[in-house]
Design a protein around this motif. Structure first.
Motif, PDB file in Angstrom:
ATOM      1  N   ALA A  59       2.512  13.992   4.119  1.00 21.53           N
ATOM      2  CA  ALA A  59       3.087  12.755   3.291  1.00 21.53           C
ATOM      3  C   ALA A  59       3.905  11.967   4.068  1.00 21.53           C
ATOM      4  O   ALA A  59       4.018  10.897   4.174  1.00 21.53           O
ATOM      5  N   ILE A  60       4.988  13.018   4.665  1.00 15.92           N
ATOM      6  CA  ILE A  60       6.146  12.143   5.406  1.00 15.92           C
ATOM      7  C   ILE A  60       5.521  11.721   6.761  1.00 15.92           C
ATOM      8  O   ILE A  60       6.141  10.557   7.015  1.00 15.92           O
ATOM      9  N   GLY A  61       4.680  12.366   7.218  1.00 14.01           N
ATOM     10  CA  GLY A  61       4.031  11.648   8.616  1.00 14.01           C
ATOM     11  C   GLY A  61       3.277  10.365   8.091  1.00 14.01           C
ATOM     12  O   GLY A  61       3.618   9.431   8.934  1.00 14.01           O
ATOM     13  N   LYS A  62       2.708  10.392   7.115  1.00 11.64           N
ATOM     14  CA  LYS A  62       1.773   9.197   6.865  1.00 11.64           C
ATOM     15  C   LYS A  62       2.720   8.192   6.089  1.00 11.64           C
ATOM     16  O   LYS A  62       2.424   6.925   6.273  1.00 11.64           O
ATOM     17  N   SER A  63       4.042   8.261   5.832  1.00  8.60           N
ATOM     18  CA  SER A  63       4.758   7.554   5.364  1.00  8.60           C
ATOM     19  C   SER A  63       5.847   6.687   6.340  1.00  8.60           C
ATOM     20  O   SER A  63       6.447   5.939   6.006  1.00  8.60           O
ATOM     21  N   LEU A  64       5.671   7.336   7.541  1.00  8.16           N
ATOM     22  CA  LEU A  64       6.603   6.682   8.752  1.00  8.16           C
ATOM     23  C   LEU A  64       6.288   5.156   8.903  1.00  8.16           C
ATOM     24  O   LEU A  64       7.327   4.612   9.114  1.00  8.16           O
ATOM     25  N   PRO A  65       4.900   4.753   9.134  1.00  9.59           N
ATOM     26  CA  PRO A  65       4.887   3.416   9.027  1.00  9.59           C
ATOM     27  C   PRO A  65       5.495   2.590   7.892  1.00  9.59           C
ATOM     28  O   PRO A  65       6.302   1.419   8.045  1.00  9.59           O
ATOM     29  N   GLY A  66       5.544   2.917   6.722  1.00 12.46           N
ATOM     30  CA  GLY A  66       6.123   2.395   5.563  1.00 12.46           C
ATOM     31  C   GLY A  66       7.730   2.379   5.745  1.00 12.46           C
ATOM     32  O   GLY A  66       8.334   1.579   5.190  1.00 12.46           O
ATOM     33  N   MET A  67       7.816   3.716   6.423  1.00 11.43           N
ATOM     34  CA  MET A  67       9.563   3.839   6.455  1.00 11.43           C
ATOM     35  C   MET A  67      10.065   2.940   7.602  1.00 11.43           C
ATOM     36  O   MET A  67      11.361   2.517   7.258  1.00 11.43           O
ATOM     37  N   LEU A  68       9.508   2.641   8.439  1.00  2.00           N
ATOM     38  CA  LEU A  68       9.853   1.497   9.322  1.00  2.00           C
ATOM     39  C   LEU A  68      10.098   0.191   8.692  1.00  2.00           C
ATOM     40  O   LEU A  68      11.241  -0.406   8.851  1.00  2.00           O
ATOM     41  N   SER A  69       9.325  -0.423   7.926  1.00  2.00           N
ATOM     42  CA  SER A  69       9.566  -1.580   7.139  1.00  2.00           C
ATOM     43  C   SER A  69      10.961  -1.260   6.168  1.00  2.00           C
ATOM     44  O   SER A  69      11.679  -2.147   6.061  1.00  2.00           O
ATOM     45  N   PHE A  70      10.652  -0.353   5.644  1.00  2.00           N
ATOM     46  CA  PHE A  70      12.071   0.179   4.776  1.00  2.00           C
ATOM     47  C   PHE A  70      13.348  -0.013   5.625  1.00  2.00           C
ATOM     48  O   PHE A  70      14.490  -0.550   5.225  1.00  2.00           O
ATOM     49  N   VAL A  71      13.231   0.719   6.665  1.00  2.00           N
ATOM     50  CA  VAL A  71      14.594   0.718   7.602  1.00  2.00           C
ATOM     51  C   VAL A  71      14.851  -0.921   8.065  1.00  2.00           C
ATOM     52  O   VAL A  71      16.257  -1.065   8.184  1.00  2.00           O
ATOM     53  N   LEU A  72      14.014  -1.616   8.393  1.00  2.00           N
ATOM     54  CA  LEU A  72      14.238  -2.957   8.633  1.00  2.00           C
ATOM     55  C   LEU A  72      14.874  -3.776   7.601  1.00  2.00           C
ATOM     56  O   LEU A  72      15.801  -4.543   7.651  1.00  2.00           O
TER      57      LEU A  72
END
Length: 307
Positions: free
Chosen positions: A138-151
């Motif tokens: 799940a952590i690996g799959k959430s990385l693309p969404g994490m990028l938007s969150f970080v931006l």
């Protein structure tokens, strides 16, 4: 001729290795070795233990490496008849990298690199813990969404840090004297750590600071953090569905469809139905022929020419 001889041998190797790898005792044994490796790593942090049992600890390291190497070979043997499936599994690639790198000279000569590789072996325990494996996926799959969150989070921090520097730099230079200090202060406020002290210090400067801190906590702590939680939960559900689909996937040794007896029964039923249809068609053709002949005889008897 050679290919016909090799194929059964490969299949036999895969079947034998698969029986070993899929057994519960094999998984428990490997998991126990991983935990023992982790315990030895912890013991090596004590200099007294290293000085006293240096030879024994070195021997255990070689034993662990040998066991992990045999395990990888068995897993590869279980996929001898389908090597692409072995390479597609990211856990297999991770295991190969962790074990293979330990044999390289750079790892054997560099104590720091070797310790990191040995520490990475502890992460392999997640393979034998389905719930942990789901969380890691799940952590690996959430990385693309994490990028938007970080931006979005970076943009929010930068805007509020600039506003804080404009209004509080002269009165509170320790926290807002530069853009870096302001970003650090606001980053800590996202966790609501020290929010009460920050609000009291702001109220001493102006009553309008309550709007600044209130809006930042609303967007930063509530909206942004809940957005992150939503991304992680969505990825966790996807990882759980993938794990469930993988567990219910039939193995190559098991039939993927109906059994042979079921298929034979279906073929017999289909043949019987075709025979009945053919008989019905023949009967229909016979009735049509008899009707045409009778009509022709009636026309001849009455002198009516046939059409």
């Amino acid at each position: 001729m050679a290919d016909r001889t090799v194929a059964p041998k490969v299949h036999a190797l895969a079947e034998g290795s698969r029986r070993v790898v899929d057994s519960d005792s094999f998984g428990m044994a490997v998991f126990a070795v991983i935990m023992a490796n982790a315990a030895v790593l912890g013991v090596e942090t004590y200099s007294g233990a290293v000085d006293r049992w240096y030879t024994e600890l070195k021997m255990l390291e070689h034993v662990f490496l040998a066991v992990f190497t045999v395990e990888i070979l068995l897993r590869a043997g279980a996929h001898a008849d389908r090597p692409r499936d072995f390479v597609r599994d990211p856990w297999n690639l991770f295991d190969i990298a962790v074990v293979a790198l330990a044999f390289l000279p750079i790892a054997r000569e560099n104590a720091t690199v070797l310790r990191l590789l040995r520490l990475a072996r502890v992460l392999r325990a997640a393979r034998f813990l389905p719930q942990v494996r789901i969380v890691i996926s799940a952590i690996g799959k959430s990385l693309p969404g994490m990028l938007s969150f970080v931006l979005v989070g970076t943009l929010l921090l930068y805007v509020y840090a600039m506003v804080g520097w404009v209004f509080f730099a002269d009165d509170d230079p320790e926290h807002y004297g530069s853009i870096g200090r302001a970003v650090l202060t606001l980053f800590l406020l996202i966790t609501l750590d020290g929010l009460g002290d920050a609000v009291r210090a702001g109220l001493e400067i102006s009553r309008w600071t309550i709007v600044y801190f209130g809006s930042f906590v609303l967007f930063g702590s509530f909206v942004l953090v809940n957005l992150l939680i939503g991304v992680v939960i969505n990825s966790l559900e996807e990882a759980r569905q993938m794990e469930t689909a993988t567990e219910h996937r039939p193995s190559p040794s098991e039939p993927a469809g109906p059994g042979e007896d079921v298929l034979r029964d279906r073929i017999k039923t289909a043949r019987r139905a075709l025979d009945e249809l053919e008989t019905a068609l023949d009967a229909a053709d016979g009735r049509c022929g008899c009707g045409m002949a009778e009509g022709q005889r009636e026309r001849q008897a009455t002198g009516v020419p046939g059409g």
